[in-house]
Motif scaffolding. Structure first.
Motif, PDB file in Angstrom:
ATOM      1  N   ILE A 256      16.216  12.131   2.995  1.00  0.00           N
ATOM      2  CA  ILE A 256      15.469  13.315   3.445  1.00  0.00           C
ATOM      3  C   ILE A 256      15.816  13.760   4.859  1.00  0.00           C
ATOM      4  CG2 ILE A 256      13.549  12.886   1.862  1.00  0.00           C
ATOM      5  CD1 ILE A 256      11.957  11.798   4.281  1.00  0.00           C
ATOM      6  N   GLY A 257      16.878  13.195   5.412  1.00  0.00           N
ATOM      7  CA  GLY A 257      17.316  13.605   6.743  1.00  0.00           C
ATOM      8  C   GLY A 257      16.294  13.294   7.822  1.00  0.00           C
ATOM      9  N   THR A 258      16.224  14.171   8.795  1.00  0.00           N
ATOM     10  CA  THR A 258      15.361  13.904   9.950  1.00  0.00           C
ATOM     11  C   THR A 258      13.877  13.933   9.629  1.00  0.00           C
ATOM     12  OG1 THR A 258      15.399  16.233  10.627  1.00  0.00           O
ATOM     13  CG2 THR A 258      17.076  14.767  11.598  1.00  0.00           C
ATOM     14  N   SER A 259      13.490  14.378   8.449  1.00  0.00           N
ATOM     15  CA  SER A 259      12.079  14.305   8.056  1.00  0.00           C
ATOM     16  C   SER A 259      11.601  12.861   8.004  1.00  0.00           C
ATOM     17  CB  SER A 259      11.865  14.984   6.705  1.00  0.00           C
ATOM     18  OG  SER A 259      12.111  16.369   6.814  1.00  0.00           O
TER      19      SER A 259
ATOM     20  N   SER B 135       0.852  -1.189   0.000  1.00  0.00           N
ATOM     21  CA  SER B 135       0.000   0.000   0.000  1.00  0.00           C
ATOM     22  C   SER B 135       0.883   1.232   0.000  1.00  0.00           C
ATOM     23  CB  SER B 135      -0.956   0.003   1.196  1.00  0.00           C
ATOM     24  OG  SER B 135      -0.255   0.201   2.406  1.00  0.00           O
ATOM     25  N   THR B 136       0.346   2.320  -0.538  1.00  0.00           N
ATOM     26  CA  THR B 136       1.041   3.602  -0.544  1.00  0.00           C
ATOM     27  C   THR B 136       0.067   4.674  -0.091  1.00  0.00           C
ATOM     28  OG1 THR B 136       2.201   5.238  -1.896  1.00  0.00           O
ATOM     29  CG2 THR B 136       0.626   3.817  -3.057  1.00  0.00           C
ATOM     30  N   GLY B 137       0.512   5.479   0.862  1.00  0.00           N
ATOM     31  CA  GLY B 137      -0.316   6.556   1.384  1.00  0.00           C
ATOM     32  C   GLY B 137      -0.872   6.245   2.754  1.00  0.00           C
ATOM     33  N   GLY B 138      -1.144   7.308   3.506  1.00  0.00           N
ATOM     34  CA  GLY B 138      -1.776   7.167   4.809  1.00  0.00           C
ATOM     35  C   GLY B 138      -0.868   6.709   5.931  1.00  0.00           C
ATOM     36  N   THR B 139       0.455   6.881   5.771  1.00  0.00           N
ATOM     37  CA  THR B 139       1.381   6.431   6.816  1.00  0.00           C
ATOM     38  C   THR B 139       1.915   7.586   7.654  1.00  0.00           C
ATOM     39  OG1 THR B 139       3.319   6.572   5.374  1.00  0.00           O
ATOM     40  CG2 THR B 139       2.136   4.460   5.434  1.00  0.00           C
ATOM     41  N   GLY B 140       1.408   8.779   7.429  1.00  0.00           N
ATOM     42  CA  GLY B 140       1.902   9.950   8.147  1.00  0.00           C
ATOM     43  C   GLY B 140       1.278  10.113   9.522  1.00  0.00           C
ATOM     44  N   LEU B 141       1.286  11.336   9.994  1.00  0.00           N
ATOM     45  CA  LEU B 141       0.876  11.627  11.368  1.00  0.00           C
ATOM     46  C   LEU B 141      -0.453  12.353  11.497  1.00  0.00           C
ATOM     47  CD1 LEU B 141       4.379  12.826  12.649  1.00  0.00           C
ATOM     48  CD2 LEU B 141       3.322  10.572  12.967  1.00  0.00           C
ATOM     49  N   THR B 142      -1.068  12.718  10.373  1.00  0.00           N
ATOM     50  CA  THR B 142      -2.309  13.479  10.482  1.00  0.00           C
ATOM     51  C   THR B 142      -3.476  12.589  10.911  1.00  0.00           C
ATOM     52  OG1 THR B 142      -3.077  13.190   8.193  1.00  0.00           O
ATOM     53  CG2 THR B 142      -1.483  14.976   8.610  1.00  0.00           C
ATOM     54  N   GLY B 143      -4.555  13.206  11.272  1.00  0.00           N
ATOM     55  CA  GLY B 143      -5.722  12.474  11.751  1.00  0.00           C
ATOM     56  C   GLY B 143      -6.306  11.509  10.733  1.00  0.00           C
TER      57      GLY B 143
END
Length: 180
Positions: free
Chosen positions: A116-119, A77-85
């Motif tokens: 991308i470093g610390t990102s 799957s790709t997408g939806g792995t970030g930190l937003t709600g």
């Protein structure tokens, strides 16, 4: 050190691609297209492909359906792995996993740090196994999909890769279900 063992035959695997997005369509699914191109170039096949909104239950249901399909070996799957709600892909994957591949996220973070470093700390890429099927959740950017494929998955999904790979243990992933 890792290497390709040319004495072994390549074994193609059947991979399903799930794009998780509230805004993407087939016409602008750059990450899904990136994965599809990389998978086919490596000699594997696309067994299924779809786009779903960021809805945990829908994502988990699709993962379960694909894990129950004998014509699918791997789901990416790709997408939806970030930190937003709205980012619920990781939770949906974990709802389905029988076993989590803890080191996948760690190795992905290491690869991302170089790019991308610390990102990289904002990604929650994950991997696991359910019903004899590998599942991987990647970020929604084409670059992250390419990095995960080029640095991890292309090697681990190649039966010729040494010293070990995911393909050679595939027949044993569901052995606990066959025990009496």
């Amino acid at each position: 050190m890792s290497r390709i063992d040319d004495t072994r035959d390549f074994i193609p695997v059947r991979i399903a691609i799930l794009t998780v997005s509230d805004t993407r369509s087939a016409a602008d699914d750059r990450s899904g297209n990136t994965l599809a191109d990389l998978i086919e170039t490596a000699g594997h096949s696309i067994a299924a492909r779809t786009i779903l909104p960021d809805e945990r239950a829908q994502i988990a249901d699709q993962l379960r359906a694909w894990c129950a399909n004998d014509a699918i070996d791997v789901v990416i799957s790709t997408g939806g792995t970030g930190l937003t709600g709205r980012d619920v892909t990781v939770e949906a994957h974990r709802d389905v996993y029988e076993k989590e591949i803890d080191a996948f996220g760690t190795v992905f973070t290491h690869v991302s740090m170089a790019k991308i470093g610390t990102s990289a700390v904002q990604s929650r890429a994950t991997g696991g196994v359910a019903n004899g099927t590998y599942l991987f959740a990647l970020p929604g950017s084409p670059g992250a999909c390419k990095d995960a494929w080029d640095e991890i998955l292309v090697k681990q999904l190649d039966y010729r890769h040494r010293p070990c790979n995911f393909v050679e243990i595939m027949p044993r992933l569901d052995e606990h279900l066959r025990r009496k």
